[in-house]
Design an enzyme around this catalytic site. Structure first.
Site, PDB file in Angstrom:
ATOM      1  CG  HIS A 103      -6.486   2.311   5.964  1.00 47.17           C
ATOM      2  ND1 HIS A 103      -6.534   1.033   5.460  1.00 47.17           N
ATOM      3  CD2 HIS A 103      -7.724   2.559   6.495  1.00 47.17           C
ATOM      4  CE1 HIS A 103      -7.736   0.515   5.676  1.00 47.17           C
ATOM      5  NE2 HIS A 103      -8.472   1.422   6.291  1.00 47.17           N
ATOM      6  NE  ARG A 150      -1.801   2.014   3.425  1.00 52.09           N
ATOM      7  CZ  ARG A 150      -1.760   1.981   4.763  1.00 52.09           C
ATOM      8  NH1 ARG A 150      -2.461   1.108   5.435  1.00 52.09           N
ATOM      9  NH2 ARG A 150      -1.000   2.835   5.428  1.00 52.09           N
ATOM     10  CE1 TYR A 191       0.691   3.311   8.913  1.00 53.53           C
ATOM     11  CE2 TYR A 191      -0.611   5.018   9.985  1.00 53.53           C
ATOM     12  CZ  TYR A 191      -0.433   4.130   8.944  1.00 53.53           C
ATOM     13  OH  TYR A 191      -1.358   4.065   7.926  1.00 53.53           O
TER      14      TYR A 191
END
Length: 393
Positions: A294, A290, A303
């Site tokens: 998200h 990815r 993160y």
């Protein structure tokens, strides 16, 4: 994102604390090494036909026509452009929350093109390319992400279920559809697609267990993009791969380079053929990455370090197919520019179609859930109409 494998003598095995604190470089120095190799965790048991440089095992792609290869490339380019435009619309307040598919185009297109005309596709929420390959209209998909319930209405002959936002629950739907097909004697297969996060859900276990016990014609594709929002895949499972979970259910499994559209297409097609002809269920792990947040409600920089993206950018699925077509099928820069221009125009047209549509009635939220509306929803709809001072025409 690199892991180290080594065989330890019992006395040299690192402690759980050492492993936990990532101090392997210190403990490796004292181990009795029979074998040590440093590999990217995505390389284990990976089926790959086309490498990141676009070099292909020609014997493996004999069954894929040049026309199909160009269709794959066009769909991948179109999907990326559509995705980029949709992200831009969201940032301008012209679209709702969106899940980007950038980097996962090969997994999407390979799955979509592998399906037979009568097969069913059961998507999650990051499968735009596969849906386009099945005939879903790009402007209608924008309606969906714009909060218009009419956007969930796909063409009847696409045999695509509506997008499922709830993580993993649609795997149960896929198993149920496959069971129904088997009972009726329909020679079809069902393909579900979900992310690695879905394997942490109970629905995953229940669906694969049911499929294994009743030998259903279903393929569960897991797009392992390495993140369940902010949780890395190694924090979701103790297994080295997601594919090996299939052995617990006694079903077939395969692990595929999800950035290699040929490998995805060939593997998923083979498993679907097996499901359709022999009623054998399978789990296929498509290893991809990815590249964006998200969703547009997320900020991955909180993160995930930027450097992690670099090796995956080098494995870009569109770049590698372009390299192959250029080297083996005479694809050139002018053709590429014309393709991008044509796809861009098509994307812009889809935006116009989306934005010129008349706003839907508030009551459309009741209209697309069931073929026949149940009594309690009918009552709620009538109550809303009364509140709005309207009557249904």
């Amino acid at each position: 994102m690199f892991i180290r494998y080594c065989r330890w003598g019992d006395e040299e095995r690192p402690s759980a604390e050492e492993l936990e604190t990532n101090r392997l470089s210190r403990v490796i120095g004292r181990c009795k090494i029979n074998e040590i190799r440093i590999v990217h965790m995505s390389d284990k048991d990976l089926f790959q036909v086309m490498d990141p440089d676009g070099k292909v095992d020609e014997s493996a792609v004999k069954g894929i026509s040049e026309e199909e290869m160009h269709k794959m490339y066009r769909l991948m380019v179109f999907t990326r452009l559509w995705n980029s435009k949709a992200l831009s619309l969201q940032r301008q307040g012209r679209l709702g929350t969106l899940a980007s598919v950038r980097g996962q185009e090969a997994s999407n297109i390979g799955m979509g093109m592998a399906l037979g005309p009568d097969d069913w596709f059961v998507p999650a929420f990051r499968e735009y390319g596969a849906m386009f390959a099945r005939g879903v209209v790009p402007g209608v998909l924008l309606q969906y992400w714009g909060g218009d319930e009419r956007g969930a209405r796909v063409p009847d002959d696409s045999r695509v279920l509506p997008i499922c936002i709830t993580v993993g629950s649609h795997l149960c739907h896929a198993a149920g559809m496959a069971w129904g097909a088997k009972i009726r004697g329909d020679k079809i297969a069902v393909l579900s697609s979900s992310g690695d996060g879905s394997t942490s859900q109970g629905d995953f276990h229940e669906s694969l267990n049911f499929a294994g016990v009743f030998q259903l014609p279903v393929v569960f594709a897991i797009q392992n993009n390495h993140w369940a929002i902010s949780v890395p895949v190694q924090r979701q499972t103790a297994t080295e791969t997601l594919a090996e979970k299939a052995c617990a259910y006694n079903i077939n499994s395969e692990r595929v380079d999800g950035n290699d559209v040929f490998a995805v297409y060939l593997a998923v097609k083979r498993l679907l053929d097996m499901a359709r002809s022999e009623c054998k269920p399978s789990l296929v792990e498509l290893v991809t990455y990815r590249m964006d947040d998200h969703t547009t409600a997320d900020d991955a920089t909180r993160y995930r370090k930027k450097e992690i993206l670099e090796p995956w950018a080098a494995k870009d699925p569109i770049d590698r197919l372009r390299k192959y077509l250029t080297a083996k099928h005479g694809w050139n820069e002018k053709q590429d520019e014309e393709l991008v221009e044509a796809c861009t125009a098509e994307v812009e047209q889809s935006v116009q179609d989306y934005e010129k549509a008349e706003p839907g009635k508030p009551t459309i939220i009741f209209d697309h859930l069931y073929a026949e509306m149940p009594w309690h929803l009918r009552e709620e709809k009538e109550e809303m109409l009364g509140y709005l001072g309207q009557t249904e025409r």
